[in-house]
Design an enzyme around this catalytic site. Structure first.
Site, PDB file in Angstrom:
ATOM      1  N   ASP B 135       2.439  -5.642   2.515  1.00 18.11           N
ATOM      2  CA  ASP B 135       2.054  -6.186   3.809  1.00 18.11           C
ATOM      3  C   ASP B 135       1.468  -7.579   3.622  1.00 18.11           C
ATOM      4  O   ASP B 135       0.548  -7.768   2.823  1.00 18.11           O
ATOM      5  CB  ASP B 135       1.035  -5.266   4.488  1.00 18.11           C
ATOM      6  CG  ASP B 135       1.014  -5.472   5.990  1.00 18.11           C
ATOM      7  OD1 ASP B 135       2.009  -5.977   6.540  1.00 18.11           O
ATOM      8  OD2 ASP B 135       0.001  -5.126   6.621  1.00 18.11           O
ATOM      9  N   HIS B 142      -4.093 -14.758  13.709  1.00 17.22           N
ATOM     10  CA  HIS B 142      -4.730 -13.482  13.381  1.00 17.22           C
ATOM     11  C   HIS B 142      -5.783 -13.658  12.288  1.00 17.22           C
ATOM     12  O   HIS B 142      -6.908 -13.171  12.396  1.00 17.22           O
ATOM     13  CB  HIS B 142      -3.671 -12.463  12.937  1.00 17.22           C
ATOM     14  CG  HIS B 142      -4.248 -11.185  12.401  1.00 17.22           C
ATOM     15  ND1 HIS B 142      -4.937 -10.295  13.206  1.00 17.22           N
ATOM     16  CD2 HIS B 142      -4.257 -10.650  11.148  1.00 17.22           C
ATOM     17  CE1 HIS B 142      -5.328  -9.256  12.463  1.00 17.22           C
ATOM     18  NE2 HIS B 142      -4.941  -9.447  11.218  1.00 17.22           N
ATOM     19  N   ASP B 242       1.383  -1.212  12.104  1.00 10.61           N
ATOM     20  CA  ASP B 242       0.558  -0.908  10.936  1.00 10.61           C
ATOM     21  C   ASP B 242      -0.766  -0.309  11.415  1.00 10.61           C
ATOM     22  O   ASP B 242      -1.775  -1.007  11.549  1.00 10.61           O
ATOM     23  CB  ASP B 242       0.328  -2.200  10.140  1.00 10.61           C
ATOM     24  CG  ASP B 242      -0.366  -1.928   8.820  1.00 10.61           C
ATOM     25  OD1 ASP B 242      -0.297  -0.784   8.335  1.00 10.61           O
ATOM     26  OD2 ASP B 242      -0.968  -2.867   8.275  1.00 10.61           O
TER      27      ASP B 242
END
Lengths: 429, 429
Positions: B135, B142, B242
């Site tokens: 990931d 973000h 996620d």
């Protein structure tokens, strides 16, 4: 629990030298390639690799519920999925077949020819297809050393460390068996005092002395495994060298943890020694203070007394032992690690691998990494040939060994040995 | 590069509604289970699932070099291993077979019966066996939001963030397809002001709006993939939720990164949309300042204009859209992520999955997580039914959608939809 296969008085009709890691009481599992390019699951006694698919075909496992091709596989995953009852029955039967008192295979020359291989004739493979690999950080001495170096000696352990086995997900695709060379990685590092990173080869390649355990299917997604049941789902253990590039790690790891500093390679010993074989060497783990939360509480002996050593061999030179440690120093047990890993419902499958984290002992000669042994490169380690090491140099071979011993009786892991190749030449700067 | 399969004027003889994500120009790949319990690889046009193994058996792929059982698989891994030339040839052939001008299959009722299934009749499966899942953390908005909340608004981005695509290894075993319910995890958290953690259910379960790409075999261990070649090794993309437990994350994640806070579940949309199908929607990624190191430098358009939306549906209620974002906001491209991932020699295999990280846009209504949307729970989000949300509540369904659109022509991903079940009752406290 007493297993007849663990009887220390038992002898095999195969020759086993006094200091062998592989007496008839070990019976580890692995995968090997023969000279005829056949891949099979096998075990080892003394210096013999034993083809379990051949033994199975000859009927030596009759009466045990196994599929016909269970050992004709290139990984142990299906056999591990069969569960502890099957592992135990197979290990027990192997122990009978090779017992000095049993003439059946011993006296059958043609059968012996298809079953037995000299270790020199076979090439050991990665024993499992590793679905997920997790690395813990469960040696208090290692975490304290790293915290002291990188953060604050007064608060070396992070606040969570004594409450849970800290761990992170690692890269499965680059776990390789002993003997596979490892290439020095390229990457970004931040030179001391610089405000911009540079690209180049890592200058601080390190090993980490670890052990890893391999699991069977432990749960369904969404349901935890209790700490008391956790050992039922552990097939066995291997030696684990978690290669690390310290300079890459330092620049990349905040805030999401180690990534490229670790994913270039990890090396394992090829024979998985079962928890059953380690049973005689159980010891209590260090006292845990503060007491952990109930889902992590255990009583009894859940660690193992496994002597560990690290050697470095410069090219064409004899190795120098640079560290001696022991698995029993681990603060968190494997059962606690597995219970913690699944407490959120995370699914654990057959062939998953979980590393202990670097195993450092209490004294400087028992530290499990060059980072600690050379204290960040400030205290070089002397080699037998007169040279010094702060980190691993090109063409050095790093060798880790591990064994249990008690009253003259020894069960071992063999070794994980891997050579560090020079970095690839690259046009990129 | 122009692919005939992408011709926007092409129509299929299968009905496709105006706003369908799956016109004949999409041709995504997935795995489905039929009512007769047969698992096959398939594609989708309109509301029809198309059995590619049946098409192959009927000879529709004659002339393309494919093994007989390439579509009779329960994962796409082998097909993905065949490489871009094979994917392109198969997609092009499917485009021909379903072209409105082509009568062959259209007029063959018995063949249509074995090839076509209504979407309602099939059950979508996980499309790949995911070897390793990584990931990334590649949305500047973000990372800035999280840094502002948890660290320091003046120095929200860590020093490495603008120099490399920060990423970490995730858990493959709990990646599940759309429709699979997810259980609220149990775990350790540190209550505000407390000096000891408590055990209980997570009270801050969150989604993360991401996309993920799926790779083919990209390299041999020890050798990097260059940024210019990287897209050759990307098969396609899916929507990726996620799931995250923020309270567990906060306590566990220092210093090795997120672990149990993320490993309880990640959900993906079941159809992999190929990079070829996304070709008409290429856009430039945001300007990178400072310029990255040479191994990460790219010119041209390497991002994609993909509209994204997140909805929450309380039990038995209609969904409320709570965020609209776009993949094009990503600071680091997929090619840069893959080049960085392999710069240390890390091996990338067929079926590996790489998540983008949460995709937040520049405005508060485009944030990609409840953590940001509710600003750590301080600004509740209004739902259509009059209730409010700071994080996800039991029995809420989180739905993510994504599509590209240009001159009335649309290619989409369908959705990833998953319901959060209440935590398991537990005796452990």
């Amino acid at each position: 629990m007493t297993l007849e296969a663990n009887n220390p008085n038992k002898k095999s009709w195969l020759p086993v030298s006094k200091n062998s890691d592989f007496p008839i009481q070990n019976i580890p599992f692995g995968v090997f390639l023969t000279k005829d390019d056949i891949i099979t699951i096998g075990t080892r006694i003394g210096n013999y690799a034993i083809d379990l698919s051949a033994l199975h075909q000859l009927g030596y496992f009759d009466g045990i519920s196994l599929t016909d091709d269970i050992f004709l596989q290139d990984t142990l995953n299906h056999f591990i999925s069969d569960g502890r009852k099957a592992w135990r029955a197979v290990r027990s039967r192997i122990s009978e077949v090779f017992d000095a008192e049993n003439p059946n295979l011993k006296n059958n020359t043609s059968q012996r020819e298809v079953v037995l291989f000299a270790m020199e004739e076979v090439e050991m493979q990665l024993p499992v297809l590793i679905g997920d690999y997790t690395d813990f950080y469960s040696s208090k001495e290692h975490a304290t050393n790293v915290g002291t170096m990188f953060r604050d000696p007064e608060n070396a352990l992070m606040p969570n460390w004594l409450h849970l086995p800290v761990g992170y997900h690692g890269r499965s695709s680059t776990i390789v068996p002993s003997g596979t060379p490892v290439r020095r990685p390229m990457g970004q590092t931040l030179p001391k005092g610089a405000d911009k990173p540079i690209f180049g080869q890592s200058k601080r390649v390190d090993f980490e002395l670890e052990m890893a355990f391999i699991t069977t299917d432990a749960n369904v997604m969404g349901e935890p495994v209790s700490v008391d049941e956790a050992e039922e789902y552990i097939f066995g253990m291997v030696l684990f060298n978690d290669w690390s590039a310290r300079d890459i790690q330092k620049w990349e790891y905040v805030p999401l943890g180690p990534f490229l500093a670790k994913s270039f390679a990890s090396s394992i010993s090829p024979w998985i020694v079962t928890l059953d074989a380690l049973e005689p060497f159980r010891v209590e783990s260090p006292e845990q203070n503060p007491q952990p939360l109930p889902y992590l509480q255990q009583t009894g002996s859940h660690s193992f007394d496994i002597n560990l050593a690290v050697e470095i061999a410069p090219e064409d030179e004899t190795p120098t032992t640079i560290s001696k440690s022991n698995f029993k120093y681990m603060y968190w047990t494997m059962a606690q690690q597995l219970a913690h890993h699944t407490i959120n419902g995370c699914k654990v499958n057959s062939g998953d691998m979980m590393g202990s984290g670097t195993i450092s002992g209490p004294t400087p000669d028992s530290y499990g990494s060059m980072l600690e042994l050379s204290w960040q490169g400030t205290e070089p380690i002397k080699m037998g040939n007169g040279t010094e090491r702060t980190f691993i140099e090109d063409n050095d071979t790093v060798i880790m060994k591990g064994y249990c011993e008690k009253e003259g009786f020894r069960i071992g892991f063999g070794e994980v040995s891997s050579k560090l190749l020079p970095a690839l030449k690259s046009e990129l700067t």
